[in-house]
Write a protein that holds these residues in place. Sequence first.
Motif, PDB file in Angstrom:
ATOM      1  N   ASP A  16       0.826  -1.205   0.000  1.00 61.14           N
ATOM      2  CA  ASP A  16       0.000   0.000   0.000  1.00 61.14           C
ATOM      3  C   ASP A  16       0.860   1.254   0.000  1.00 61.14           C
ATOM      4  O   ASP A  16       2.028   1.203  -0.351  1.00 61.14           O
ATOM      5  CB  ASP A  16      -0.987  -0.022   1.176  1.00 61.14           C
ATOM      6  CG  ASP A  16      -0.286  -0.108   2.531  1.00 61.14           C
ATOM      7  OD1 ASP A  16       0.941   0.127   2.611  1.00 61.14           O
ATOM      8  OD2 ASP A  16      -0.972  -0.416   3.517  1.00 61.14           O
ATOM      9  N   GLY A  17       0.271   2.361   0.378  1.00 59.28           N
ATOM     10  CA  GLY A  17       0.973   3.642   0.327  1.00 59.28           C
ATOM     11  C   GLY A  17       0.697   4.322  -1.001  1.00 59.28           C
ATOM     12  O   GLY A  17      -0.449   4.360  -1.456  1.00 59.28           O
ATOM     13  N   LEU A  23      -2.730  -3.666  -2.627  1.00 58.23           N
ATOM     14  CA  LEU A  23      -2.867  -5.123  -2.592  1.00 58.23           C
ATOM     15  C   LEU A  23      -3.041  -5.540  -1.138  1.00 58.23           C
ATOM     16  O   LEU A  23      -2.116  -5.454  -0.346  1.00 58.23           O
ATOM     17  CB  LEU A  23      -1.637  -5.780  -3.213  1.00 58.23           C
ATOM     18  CG  LEU A  23      -1.269  -5.305  -4.618  1.00 58.23           C
ATOM     19  CD1 LEU A  23       0.050  -5.915  -5.071  1.00 58.23           C
ATOM     20  CD2 LEU A  23      -2.379  -5.627  -5.613  1.00 58.23           C
ATOM     21  N   LYS A  24      -4.223  -5.969  -0.805  1.00 59.15           N
ATOM     22  CA  LYS A  24      -4.540  -6.327   0.582  1.00 59.15           C
ATOM     23  C   LYS A  24      -4.711  -7.841   0.682  1.00 59.15           C
ATOM     24  O   LYS A  24      -5.444  -8.439  -0.103  1.00 59.15           O
ATOM     25  CB  LYS A  24      -5.838  -5.654   1.036  1.00 59.15           C
ATOM     26  CG  LYS A  24      -5.849  -4.146   0.858  1.00 59.15           C
ATOM     27  CD  LYS A  24      -5.168  -3.450   1.985  1.00 59.15           C
ATOM     28  CE  LYS A  24      -5.329  -1.940   1.851  1.00 59.15           C
ATOM     29  NZ  LYS A  24      -4.634  -1.203   2.871  1.00 59.15           N
ATOM     30  N   ALA A  72       0.933  -3.330  -8.239  1.00 53.73           N
ATOM     31  CA  ALA A  72       0.264  -2.325  -7.411  1.00 53.73           C
ATOM     32  C   ALA A  72       0.168  -0.974  -8.121  1.00 53.73           C
ATOM     33  O   ALA A  72      -0.749  -0.201  -7.849  1.00 53.73           O
ATOM     34  CB  ALA A  72       0.995  -2.170  -6.082  1.00 53.73           C
ATOM     35  N   GLY A  73       1.113  -0.676  -9.005  1.00 54.39           N
ATOM     36  CA  GLY A  73       1.112   0.607  -9.703  1.00 54.39           C
ATOM     37  C   GLY A  73       1.715   1.717  -8.864  1.00 54.39           C
ATOM     38  O   GLY A  73       1.048   2.291  -8.010  1.00 54.39           O
ATOM     39  N   VAL A  74       2.987   2.008  -9.086  1.00 61.40           N
ATOM     40  CA  VAL A  74       3.711   3.015  -8.301  1.00 61.40           C
ATOM     41  C   VAL A  74       3.293   4.409  -8.733  1.00 61.40           C
ATOM     42  O   VAL A  74       3.317   4.744  -9.912  1.00 61.40           O
ATOM     43  CB  VAL A  74       5.230   2.839  -8.463  1.00 61.40           C
ATOM     44  CG1 VAL A  74       5.980   3.908  -7.675  1.00 61.40           C
ATOM     45  CG2 VAL A  74       5.660   1.443  -8.042  1.00 61.40           C
ATOM     46  N   ILE A 141       4.473  -3.979   2.629  1.00 62.38           N
ATOM     47  CA  ILE A 141       5.362  -3.153   1.825  1.00 62.38           C
ATOM     48  C   ILE A 141       4.611  -1.858   1.543  1.00 62.38           C
ATOM     49  O   ILE A 141       3.498  -1.887   1.014  1.00 62.38           O
ATOM     50  CB  ILE A 141       5.739  -3.865   0.510  1.00 62.38           C
ATOM     51  CG1 ILE A 141       6.461  -5.180   0.809  1.00 62.38           C
ATOM     52  CG2 ILE A 141       6.583  -2.955  -0.366  1.00 62.38           C
ATOM     53  CD1 ILE A 141       6.690  -6.053  -0.411  1.00 62.38           C
ATOM     54  N   GLU A 142       5.219  -0.738   1.922  1.00 64.53           N
ATOM     55  CA  GLU A 142       4.576   0.570   1.758  1.00 64.53           C
ATOM     56  C   GLU A 142       5.446   1.458   0.887  1.00 64.53           C
ATOM     57  O   GLU A 142       6.647   1.586   1.122  1.00 64.53           O
ATOM     58  CB  GLU A 142       4.365   1.224   3.125  1.00 64.53           C
ATOM     59  CG  GLU A 142       3.682   2.581   3.047  1.00 64.53           C
ATOM     60  CD  GLU A 142       3.629   3.302   4.388  1.00 64.53           C
ATOM     61  OE1 GLU A 142       2.849   4.257   4.495  1.00 64.53           O
ATOM     62  OE2 GLU A 142       4.382   2.926   5.310  1.00 64.53           O
TER      63      GLU A 142
END
Length: 197
Positions: A16-17, A23-24, A72-74, A141-142
């Motif tokens: 997340d972040g 992605l949970k 996740a898509g940064v 991971i954030e």
Amino acid sequence: DYDPRVNAGGWQLQVDGLVDRPLKGLSYAEIAAMPFTREILTLQCIGNWIGGPLVGNAEWGGTPLVNLLDLAGVQPGTLRVKFYSIDGYTTAIPLERARRDNVLLAWEMNGEVLPSKHGYPLRLINPGHYGQKMPKWITRIELIDNEYKGHWESKPENKPYKWSDEARATVNSRIDAPLSLWDDVQDPANGGVAKTY
């Protein structure tokens, strides 16, 4: 033994972040189904001394971290990737390093399931850096936009020195100038030190 014992059946990974698609609750099976690669790497503790025992070599198996980041898509503005471990440990690495193909999220060691003491079910493999930048037992991971200092990077408190935030691994031994007791005692002309008893 202070290492956590994690049951993969109940373990989940969160990403997340600063991402487009958080992605949970990724399961161990979902992570292990990602594209797989292997990396042979020597790991060393930043506190190891030359010739010390806090070093080891293995073949690590897992998926490049970049695969998960792309999933996740940064988002723009992301500077670092922060890792959280089940034991409370945290650290962060620069985004550009996290995107390298040889930086892995590993779940195998020497062709077998990652042992608990080496971070089961998931750890980071970050070539060229000391172990403090390879967290074990990862749960989250954030992606962040600040220069986060982790546990060892901000220690020790009230001292003029800190552990390195970059933690780039340096030379631990040399084969061109081996040290031996014989050279030190018997041959001071060849760089050894004469000793009297």
